[in-house]
Motif scaffolding. Structure first.
Motif, mmCIF file in Angstrom:
data_model
loop_
_atom_site.group_PDB
_atom_site.id
_atom_site.type_symbol
_atom_site.label_atom_id
_atom_site.label_comp_id
_atom_site.label_asym_id
_atom_site.label_seq_id
_atom_site.Cartn_x
_atom_site.Cartn_y
_atom_site.Cartn_z
ATOM 1 N N GLU A 1 0.840 -1.194 0.000
ATOM 2 C CA GLU A 1 0.000 0.000 0.000
ATOM 3 C C GLU A 1 0.876 1.245 0.000
ATOM 4 O OE1 GLU A 1 -2.548 -0.699 3.363
ATOM 5 O OE2 GLU A 1 -4.098 -1.514 2.071
ATOM 6 N N VAL A 2 0.484 2.203 -0.838
ATOM 7 C CA VAL A 2 1.336 3.372 -1.045
ATOM 8 C C VAL A 2 0.484 4.625 -1.177
ATOM 9 C CG1 VAL A 2 3.002 1.923 -2.286
ATOM 10 C CG2 VAL A 2 1.348 3.259 -3.583
ATOM 11 N N TYR A 3 1.166 5.752 -1.032
ATOM 12 C CA TYR A 3 0.607 7.049 -1.399
ATOM 13 C C TYR A 3 1.501 7.636 -2.494
ATOM 14 C CZ TYR A 3 -2.297 7.016 2.827
ATOM 15 O OH TYR A 3 -3.214 6.695 3.794
ATOM 16 N N PHE A 4 0.877 8.239 -3.500
ATOM 17 C CA PHE A 4 1.634 8.889 -4.570
ATOM 18 C C PHE A 4 1.800 10.368 -4.254
ATOM 19 C CE2 PHE A 4 -0.374 5.324 -6.958
ATOM 20 C CZ PHE A 4 0.790 4.661 -7.277
ATOM 21 N N VAL A 5 3.042 10.831 -4.301
ATOM 22 C CA VAL A 5 3.346 12.235 -4.037
ATOM 23 C C VAL A 5 4.023 12.833 -5.262
ATOM 24 C CG1 VAL A 5 3.498 11.899 -1.551
ATOM 25 C CG2 VAL A 5 5.564 11.683 -2.943
ATOM 26 N N GLY A 6 3.951 14.189 -5.357
ATOM 27 C CA GLY A 6 4.441 14.856 -6.551
ATOM 28 C C GLY A 6 5.598 15.796 -6.298
ATOM 29 N N ALA A 7 5.866 16.652 -7.269
ATOM 30 C CA ALA A 7 7.114 17.394 -7.337
ATOM 31 C C ALA A 7 7.071 18.789 -6.720
ATOM 32 C CB ALA A 7 7.552 17.510 -8.804
ATOM 33 N N TYR A 8 5.901 19.284 -6.341
ATOM 34 C CA TYR A 8 5.867 20.605 -5.723
ATOM 35 C C TYR A 8 6.371 20.529 -4.278
ATOM 36 C CZ TYR A 8 3.295 22.844 -9.548
ATOM 37 O OH TYR A 8 2.931 23.373 -10.752
ATOM 38 N N CYS A 9 7.050 21.572 -3.858
ATOM 39 C CA CYS A 9 7.658 21.597 -2.525
ATOM 40 C C CYS A 9 6.635 22.019 -1.483
ATOM 41 C CB CYS A 9 8.857 22.547 -2.519
ATOM 42 S SG CYS A 9 10.174 22.054 -3.646
ATOM 43 N N LEU A 10 5.639 21.165 -1.305
ATOM 44 C CA LEU A 10 4.563 21.405 -0.361
ATOM 45 C C LEU A 10 4.310 20.128 0.434
ATOM 46 C CD1 LEU A 10 2.044 23.070 -2.841
ATOM 47 C CD2 LEU A 10 3.343 24.281 -1.084
ATOM 48 N N GLU A 11 4.018 20.272 1.721
ATOM 49 C CA GLU A 11 3.687 19.093 2.517
ATOM 50 C C GLU A 11 2.452 18.389 1.961
ATOM 51 O OE1 GLU A 11 5.241 17.571 4.746
ATOM 52 O OE2 GLU A 11 6.655 18.943 5.675
ATOM 53 N N GLN A 12 1.509 19.154 1.403
ATOM 54 C CA GLN A 12 0.265 18.582 0.911
ATOM 55 C C GLN A 12 0.335 18.178 -0.569
ATOM 56 O OE1 GLN A 12 0.828 21.707 1.853
ATOM 57 N NE2 GLN A 12 -0.566 23.196 0.949
ATOM 58 N N GLU A 13 1.538 18.007 -1.086
ATOM 59 C CA GLU A 13 1.704 17.657 -2.508
ATOM 60 C C GLU A 13 1.441 16.159 -2.723
ATOM 61 O OE1 GLU A 13 3.062 18.121 -6.658
ATOM 62 O OE2 GLU A 13 1.736 19.053 -5.216
ATOM 63 N N LEU A 14 0.160 15.811 -2.750
ATOM 64 C CA LEU A 14 -0.279 14.436 -2.988
ATOM 65 C C LEU A 14 -0.945 14.357 -4.350
ATOM 66 C CD1 LEU A 14 -1.864 14.005 0.513
ATOM 67 C CD2 LEU A 14 0.093 12.681 -0.283
ATOM 68 N N ILE A 15 -0.556 13.349 -5.144
ATOM 69 C CA ILE A 15 -1.239 13.140 -6.423
ATOM 70 C C ILE A 15 -2.627 12.579 -6.160
ATOM 71 C CG2 ILE A 15 -1.132 11.997 -8.657
ATOM 72 C CD1 ILE A 15 1.071 14.101 -8.162
ATOM 73 N N LEU A 16 -2.711 11.588 -5.281
ATOM 74 C CA LEU A 16 -3.984 11.062 -4.792
ATOM 75 C C LEU A 16 -3.937 11.109 -3.264
ATOM 76 C CD1 LEU A 16 -4.463 7.844 -6.989
ATOM 77 C CD2 LEU A 16 -5.403 10.122 -7.409
ATOM 78 N N LYS A 17 -5.026 11.494 -2.644
ATOM 79 C CA LYS A 17 -5.088 11.494 -1.181
ATOM 80 C C LYS A 17 -5.396 10.099 -0.643
ATOM 81 C CE LYS A 17 -6.700 16.304 -0.878
ATOM 82 N NZ LYS A 17 -7.066 16.578 -2.261
ATOM 83 N N ARG A 18 -5.857 9.227 -1.495
ATOM 84 C CA ARG A 18 -6.281 7.899 -1.080
ATOM 85 C C ARG A 18 -5.117 6.918 -1.112
ATOM 86 N NH1 ARG A 18 -8.944 3.671 -4.011
ATOM 87 N NH2 ARG A 18 -8.682 4.927 -5.880
ATOM 88 N N LYS A 19 -5.097 6.007 -0.154
ATOM 89 C CA LYS A 19 -4.098 4.939 -0.133
ATOM 90 C C LYS A 19 -4.410 3.948 -1.254
ATOM 91 C CE LYS A 19 -4.113 2.462 3.616
ATOM 92 N NZ LYS A 19 -3.858 2.071 5.024
#
Length: 500
Positions: A420-438
């Motif tokens: 199980e994973v979370y996808f994160v992206g390239a912006y320098c933000l703590e909330q930089e999630l591609i999907l919020k769902r696991k």
């Protein structure tokens, strides 16, 4: 790879914190509908890898097969009930030029929201009657271009009317116009919209201003337009009924309504399973309890409100599963009753053309977004974070999350356990999630593996895409398959003769 245990911090009723070692359980699945062209293309992992290497990550890949199929579904329902109709693709849903060219080839129109969208329609060879302008802000440059090319405009307010009349006087010309209306009543309640003239004031407005000696004597009145937020069939049925009443009322002042345009907001269906959809929402509510494991990042509620261990409201997400969608959605509206007869009867009786402006529902199954895995890590609370070479604006809409499971395309398939994973992206933000769902993957990803997000052409790829951090925008590609897959950059794509 075995799933690692996650350390969850739980607050007791007395405010003291305690640690609990909980083994991760599988996140709820949301299995997307996947068109055969997508299944075929994503089975060619090496081809996708080669395109990522050439064009960078992410890439948006489009195919026009479904675009034509979706249009024909709408067309068939209008034909079934004998309704004169016109379909205008809501261009704001996707910026690729290939869809403008495809609309021209299939013989339907384009709804435009900016000067650049209008210019691209003209450059693609669309005739003026196949273009409608509903832009929220219409400045002098836009309206001047519309007048010069005689493209009909839907007017929203009196200031727009003043500006258009001024330009028409300068150009010594006239223009066909429609009027956007709002203020419909349903269940004794006025349906709010910030757009358009209130339905109660338009008759007097037309009577006072649209005559040979009137303030707007260079307008050629053609029809009415409305667009309601949300996805209520009942609201749209009421609005169409009241628009017909308005058309009858203003006909007494010799204003002949040739069309009623009911805009977009036509539901589509993304998901294979209604049970998965309902199970997810139940699991989301339950996950917000302190004693339960998260299924969204740090128990992101997706719009739900939690007070004193009770959950209120509904998730602020698009209704991704719908049994009544696309053509069936339209059918429900036009078969709605008015004075004991269906609405389609009244449209036919009054010789009024019904127009729609689908965006998302015309783009159903028309595109995917593919991104490359850049890194893997665990965060401070033990979650698996998978960094993708993309940012969250490249797959982002007004919905609180995109609730479809992505397709995982590893370079090498391994006989290992799910993770199980979370996808994160390239912006320098703590909330930089591609999907919020696991998300559950078949194996732990490696750097260079690909993740494919399905059915992203409508409002997901481009609507909020930004170039913050000076990142390049995603490359937009168009694919066709005759004997083998061929790829074209959108800017260079020329519609194949076989399209029609």
């Amino acid at each position: 790879m075995k799933v690692s245990p996650v350390l969850i911090i739980i607050s007791s009723r007395h405010g003291q914190k305690k640690s609990s070692l909980i083994m991760s359980t599988q996140a709820p699945k949301l299995t997307p509908i996947v068109h055969p062209w997508i299944k075929d293309l994503t089975s060619h992992g090496s081809l996708l890898h080669s395109w990522i290497e050439k064009y960078g990550s992410p890439i948006n890949i489009h195919n026009l097969i479904s675009f034509g199929q979706n249009y024909l579904r709408f067309n068939r329902i209008f034909h079934k009930y004998g309704v004169s109709s016109n379909v205008f693709f809501a261009r704001k849903a996707n910026k690729c030029k290939c869809f403008v060219w495809a609309a021209k080839e299939y013989g339907f129109g384009v709804d435009t929201a900016s000067l650049n969208e209008i210019k691209e329609c003209i450059q693609a060879g669309l005739s003026s009657e196949r273009i409608t302008i509903t832009a929220a802000v219409k400045n002098r440059e836009l309206l001047t271009y519309a007048v010069e090319h005689q493209i009909p405009v839907v007017l929203d307010n009196e200031d727009e009317c003043d500006l258009l009349q001024e330009i028409l006087e300068e150009k010594e010309n006239t223009l066909s116009v429609g009027f956007r209306i709002g203020g419909f009543i349903h269940n004794d309640k006025k349906l709010y919209s910030r757009f358009g003239f209130d339905i109660s004031v338009l008759p007097q407005f037309l009577r006072n201003n649209l005559h040979p000696s009137g303030k707007y004597n260079r307008f050629n009145y053609k029809g009415l337009h409305f667009h309601l937020s949300g996805y209520s069939i009942e609201d749209r049925t009421a609005a169409l009924s009241q628009a017909l009443d308005l058309a009858k009322l203003i006909s007494k002042d010799k204003f002949k309504t040739s069309f009623i345009d009911m805009g977009g907001g036509i539901l589509m269906n993304y998901l294979r399973s209604s049970s998965e959809w309902h199970q997810f929402h139940q699991a989301l509510r339950e996950s917000l309890s302190p004693d339960n494991e998260e299924i969204t990042f740090r128990k992101e509620p997706l719009g739900l409100i939690q007070l004193e261990n009770k959950v209120y409201g509904e998730a602020k997400v698009y209704p991704y599963f719908n049994e009544i969608n696309q053509d069936k959605f339209i059918e429900k509206i036009i078969t709605g009753q008015k004075n004991g007869l269906p609405l389609f009867h009244h449209l036919k009786q009054k010789h009024i053309e019904l127009r729609i402006e689908p965006g998302r529902s015309l783009l159903d199954q028309c595109g995917i977004t593919v991104a490359k895995v850049a890194f893997r890590k665990k965060d401070a609370e033990g979650r698996n974070l998978i960094g993708l070479e993309m940012n969250r604006t490249q797959m982002f809409s007004s919905s609180a999350d995109f609730l479809l499971d992505p397709l995982f395309i590893p370079k090498t398939k391994k006989d290992t356990e799910e993770c199980e994973v979370y996808f994160v992206g390239a912006y320098c933000l703590e909330q930089e999630l591609i999907l919020k769902r696991k998300i559950t993957l078949s194996q732990f990803p490696e750097v260079g593996d690909l993740v494919c997000f399905v059915n992203t052409a409508g409002y997901m790829m481009h609507f909020y895409e930004s170039e913050a951090h000076r990142f390049d925008l995603a490359k937009n590609l168009v694919v066709e398959k005759i004997d083998k897959w061929q790829v074209f950059e959108d800017d260079n794509y020329i519609t194949a003769e076989e399209l029609v």
